[in-house]
Design an enzyme around this catalytic site. Structure first.
Site, PDB file in Angstrom:
ATOM      1  CD  GLU B  49      -2.654   1.207   2.623  1.00 38.69           C
ATOM      2  OE1 GLU B  49      -2.653   0.223   3.389  1.00 38.69           O
ATOM      3  OE2 GLU B  49      -3.248   2.261   2.895  1.00 38.69           O
ATOM      4  CG  ASP B  60      -2.494   8.853   7.760  1.00 40.92           C
ATOM      5  OD1 ASP B  60      -2.579   7.633   7.975  1.00 40.92           O
ATOM      6  OD2 ASP B  60      -2.607   9.357   6.629  1.00 40.92           O
TER       7      ASP B  60
END
Lengths: 439, 264
Positions: B49, B60
């Site tokens: 990924e 995040d």
């Protein structure tokens, strides 16, 4: 529609002001512009957020829709407006300031600066806090740039016995130290955000992160007409009271509608609040003033409509200051509350349809207008609102969309907040405070 | 059939879950991220990924945000992703790009899909794009036969799980916990239930991400999911963004431990 409408005798009683319903003024139009609902305003709006937040957004939308038709909710909010905030806020004519706009121009200020906590922000905060009580959540989080929304949220949390955490860019905690102290006095935890540009957009990122992790007991009390649906519509509707009052007050005082309604535009909540009541009055020119910072050509500004393009930031599709890769560009404004790289999606739609126009105002122009209002009228405005004042000075006596005679222009400016928080910045700018860094 | 499906099915035939390893493009440099991804694949990662660094990565945690900031300061561009994907795909492992939606919109959704497919990319994971807003991307990914990975969360209703499962191609990304990326002491206790609930709505493959950082956690998740997604721990192993270059050995060593975890 004519500028000359039947004149209501007085400003509306706040207990009769609905949070949701504005009268349909254009019978030929199926949905009045004032009542356009999210999630989309033309191509703008939507929900660009992690799936984890969708359930909370749905819950909020549902609660908001139910509250909007509940007379008990409207009564509770109207009582808070009247007894706690001090609504209706006055309308002040400022002839000595108006003389600098142009001969024969009448200028009226909608005095949101006189609200409890010092700005329009309290309208939305009290509305959302009442909703949160219904949802049974016990903790409020908020982002703040200039600190006014943080102060308003901390105030509502204290009033309703909730926990409160306010995220604020580290740069803004420095610029707005007084408001940080106010929030802490009110019992809120203020978290300086040290990532990214350390300003409002980074505070919003942190607030979203907190919300994703704590959504069960926490409400993110977003402070402006941006973010995922239902925030842009809901926050606008909580601020409709500004325009509804101002419209009735101007009609009462002058017998007609204003030619121009001017407001500063950061995220855009005070502007949407006052614009909303005039959206279906085509003779009224709506002008939003963005932070031009050091000038558009310098690249150091926060003028999304002059230097930005359509994109997605922090939950909504709107105009964004971004580079060709879609990375958010740094912004600059002397006013922390306007220093934001995106803008509410409804503004993007009004810009594209031409119903409102948006112009940049530089730091210097804003500071000159700030000083002018202080000296001509004895009113110290917020630096944000000074952008609207500066824009009005630039408008001059001639208004393109008006049929009124050149000697009888009426300009309505939303004075969205007071300048107590900005005294240090202004004092340094004008050389009255000699220590420390000049903005 | 998208290539991430083949990798997951291969792992399934071996009686195990697939290991998906996340790294940000441009960290420690564009070439360095290619080298790091290859090292992961050599160590046993089944699917790569590759994240496009973004200025406002709201999903995040601090480790990945710091790496993304480093990548952007180093001049990483969205267009760099295609060469990187092409180079990593040569290892034989499928490469899924992870991107917040604005960089994709700025590039042009249709052009992005075209160029990603041409580079040999498997598809795209979109942390801030839900199927409700994704009609343009759904059309583009269908046209270029790209995997389309949307997320589900512990808070997702049965209706949304069904809608999202139907919209995904490749696998459904189950966020193990309410929160952002970053290492945690334990994987969310609701992860197993979320996988089960997602499968009930008809999703053939469900991978679990957020909070997996150790071989033990990978092993635990592999017991009930089709794939285990690890991000922050691998980025951390690659070293501090302020360091001179990536610690590829440490990265490879952790990837090998995780790979052993899903094979236990």
């Amino acid at each position: 529609m004519s500028d000359f409408e039947p004149t209501p005798p007085t400003a509306p009683d706040p207990s009769t002001i609905s949070t949701r319903s504005a009268p349909a003024r254009d019978a030929h139009r199926e949905t009045p512009l004032a009542d356009v609902a999210g999630p989309y305003f033309g191509a703008y709006g939507g929900r660009y957020v992690p799936e984890a937040l969708i359930a909370a957004l749905d819950e909020l939308t549902d609660a908001w829709e139910k509250a909007g038709t509940d007379p008990q909710f409207a009564r509770e909010l109207a009582a808070l407006h009247r007894d706690y905030t001090g609504r209706p806020s006055p309308l002040t004519e400022v002839p000595r300031f108006a003389a600098h706009v142009g001969s024969g121009v009448r200028v009226f200020l909608k005095r949101e600066d006189l609200n409890h906590t010092g700005s329009h922000k309290i309208n939305n905060v009290l509305g959302q806090a009442l909703l949160v009580k219904r949802l049974g959540k016990t903790r409020l989080i908020a982002e703040t740039g200039a600190g006014q929304h943080g102060v308003a949220t901390a105030t509502a949390a204290a009033l309703m016995g909730m926990e409160c955490t306010v995220y604020m860019g580290e740069e803004d905690t420095r610029r707005q130290a007084l408001n940080v102290a106010r929030m802490r006095l009110l019992g809120a935890e203020v978290v300086p955000v040290t990532i990214g540009s350390r300003t409002l957009k980074d505070a919003i990122n942190e607030a979203f992160r907190d919300w994703v992790a704590n959504v069960e007991n926490t409400h993110y009390l977003l402070g402006t007409v941006t973010g995922p649906h239902p925030f842009p519509q809901m926050v606008r509707d909580f601020h409709r009271v500004i325009g509804e009052e101002a419209r009735a007050q101007v009609l009462e005082r002058t017998g007609r509608l204003p030619d121009v309604v001017a407001a500063c535009v950061g995220g855009g909540s005070n502007a949407m609040g006052i614009f909303n009541a005039f959206l279906d009055d085509p003779g009224v020119d709506l002008v939003g003033f963005e932070a031009g910072g050091h000038g558009i050509s310098s690249g150091e500004h926060a003028s999304r409509f002059s230097g930005g393009s359509p994109g997605v930031l922090q939950g909504a599709r709107s105009y964004v200051l971004q580079d060709e890769d879609g990375q958010t560009r740094p912004t600059h404004s002397i006013s922390a509350g306007l220093d934001y790289p995106s803008v509410g999606p409804e503004h993007a739609w009004l810009h594209e349809t031409g119903r409102a126009r948006y112009e940049p105002v530089t730091d210097e122009e804003a500071m000159a207008a700030f000083q002018l209002l202080c000296r001509t009228e004895g009113i110290i405005p917020a630096l944000e609102s000074a952008h609207a004042l500066a824009g009005a000075l630039r408008l001059g006596p001639a208004q393109p969309n008006s049929s009124a005679p050149a000697t009888d222009r009426i300009v309505l400016i939303n004075l969205s907040g007071r300048g107590d928080k900005d005294v240090e910045t202004a004092g340094r700018w004008f050389g009255y405070l000699e220590t420390g860094e000049t903005e | 059939m998208g290539s991430s499906i083949r990798a997951i099915e291969r792992a399934r035939q071996e009686g195990r879950a697939a290991l998906v390893g996340y790294l940000p493009l441009g960290y420690p440099s564009v070439a360095g991220s290619v080298r790091a991804a290859r090292a992961m694949v050599e160590a046993g990662v089944d699917v790569v990924e590759l994240g496009i660094p973004y200025s406002d990565p709201g999903m995040d945690g601090p480790v990945i945000q710091a790496a993304a900031d480093h990548a952007l300061r180093g001049g990483t561009r969205v267009r760099d992703v295609f060469d990187a994907v092409s180079a990593i795909a040569q290892t034989g492992a499928p490469v899924l790009v992870m991107s917040y939606i604005n960089p994709v919109l700025a590039y042009g959704t249709a052009a992005f899909a075209r160029d990603l497919a041409a580079a040999g990319g498997a598809g795209l994971i979109t942390p801030d794009l839900i199927p409700d807003e994704a009609s343009e991307w759904i059309a583009a990914s269908d046209e270029h036969d790209l995997d389309r990975v949307f997320l589900v969360a512990p808070s997702s209703t049965p209706q949304r799980l069904a809608m999202t499962s139907a919209a995904c191609r490749g696998f459904v990304y189950a966020a193990s916990t309410m929160g952002v990326t970053g290492t945690r002491a334990s994987v969310g206790s609701g992860a197993q239930e979320l996988v089960a609930r997602t499968r009930e709505t008809g999703a053939p493959r469900v991978c679990v991400g957020l909070g997996v950082s150790t071989a033990e956690q990978a092993h635990e998740v592999a017991n009930y999911a089709d794939g285990v997604i690890v991000g922050s721990a691998l980025v951390k192993a690659l070293g501090s963004p302020d360091g001179p270059d990536g610690d590829y050995e440490a990265l490879q060593s952790l990837a090998a431990e995780l790979a052993a975890g899903v094979r236990r």
